[in-house]
Scaffold this active site. Structure first.
Site, PDB file in Angstrom:
ATOM      1  N   SER A  68     -29.826   7.489   2.987  1.00  0.00           N
ATOM      2  CA  SER A  68     -29.316   6.658   4.064  1.00  0.00           C
ATOM      3  C   SER A  68     -27.811   6.847   4.219  1.00  0.00           C
ATOM      4  O   SER A  68     -27.375   7.907   4.652  1.00  0.00           O
ATOM      5  CB  SER A  68     -29.715   5.196   3.816  1.00  0.00           C
ATOM      6  OG  SER A  68     -29.552   4.422   4.978  1.00  0.00           O
TER       7      SER A  68
ATOM      8  N   HIS B  66     -33.825   7.249   8.564  1.00  0.00           N
ATOM      9  CA  HIS B  66     -34.862   6.236   8.840  1.00  0.00           C
ATOM     10  C   HIS B  66     -35.412   6.395  10.260  1.00  0.00           C
ATOM     11  O   HIS B  66     -35.638   5.420  10.985  1.00  0.00           O
ATOM     12  CB  HIS B  66     -34.302   4.829   8.638  1.00  0.00           C
ATOM     13  CG  HIS B  66     -33.633   4.626   7.320  1.00  0.00           C
ATOM     14  ND1 HIS B  66     -34.248   4.925   6.125  1.00  0.00           N
ATOM     15  CD2 HIS B  66     -32.386   4.165   7.010  1.00  0.00           C
ATOM     16  CE1 HIS B  66     -33.423   4.648   5.127  1.00  0.00           C
ATOM     17  NE2 HIS B  66     -32.284   4.195   5.643  1.00  0.00           N
TER      18      HIS B  66
END
Length: 242
Positions: free
Chosen positions: A134, A170
């Site tokens: 991330s 994501h």
């Protein structure tokens, strides 16, 4: 033994829930260790949780997960002061630097304040494998999309720039991610971008993209480039790690 060329594995994976622990490192992180070329001893991994404010509980759980995986783990924390005198020297003692998610805006600000950005550049050029999830993926790129400022995504355009592309993470699990990345690339706010579904990763050698990999059977990876007044997305081939 360092990697033979500067290596980054930028991911939306590499860690999950543990069976008896809070976290467990997964196949993607094993692949990062493999890329380092280490053999004949336990891999040395340095954990950076700056994006979570160096939360002591998070660092404890990450260290626990690393030890469970058979890694020798250390960390560099910046709050309330750096935990080591020479960050560059510390990173160079490791095979892999692993960066946790959270606030990529906060991470970049603190790294630059304390010179971690330049320490990471030295380590990368020396063959220490850089990886993370991330925020720990976006940071290596020119920029990306972030929720650092609130629930509505905003662009981050001041990434470390080790890689000349933008990055989307994501991509399949957070509904704003795909359309907003398209908007930013299409308008020229961000350069061409590589993006990952949860469980996928992007391998770069030097500044060149080499391959997309995944630690599950479904995660995809994508390349997004400007086309006319919008953006065009290309689905990439993905090699499954398991």
């Amino acid at each position: 033994m360092p990697a033979d060329v500067p290596t980054i594995l930028a991911t939306s994976g590499g860690i999950g829930a543990g069976r008896r622990t809070r976290f467990a490192f997964t196949a993607m992180t094993d692949f990062a260790v493999e890329l380092s070329g280490v053999s004949g001893r336990a891999p040395r991994i340095c954990l950076l949780a700056t994006a979570m404010g160096d939360d002591k509980a998070v660092l404890h759980y990450l260290t626990e997960a690393a030890q469970l995986r058979g890694f020798v783990a250390s960390h560099v924390a910046l709050f309330p002061m750096p935990t080591v005198d020479d960050i560059t020297a510390h990173l160079l003692e490791h095979d892999v630097v692993w960066v946790f998610g959270g606030s990529v805006a906060g991470l970049l600000a603190m790294w630059r304040l304390h010179g971690v950005d330049e320490a990471l550049r030295v380590a990368w050029r020396a063959g220490v494998v850089l990886t993370g999830v991330s925020a720990g993926s976006i940071c290596w790129h020119a920029g990306g999309t972030t929720d650092s400022f609130g629930p509505e995504l905003r662009p981050v355009t001041n990434g470390l720039g080790f890689l000349p592309y933008a990055n989307g993470v994501h991509y399949d699990s957070e509904e704003q991610r795909r359309p907003f990345l398209h908007e930013l690339v299409g308008s020229g706010v961000l350069p061409s971008a590589y993006a990952t579904d949860d469980g996928a990763g992007l391998l770069y050698r030097g500044t060149e993209f080499v391959e997309a990999v995944a630690e599950n059977d479904t995660a995809g990876a994508y390349f997004v480039e400007r086309a006319g007044t919008g953006a065009m997305e290309t689905v990439l081939d993905v090699r499954r790690l398991r």
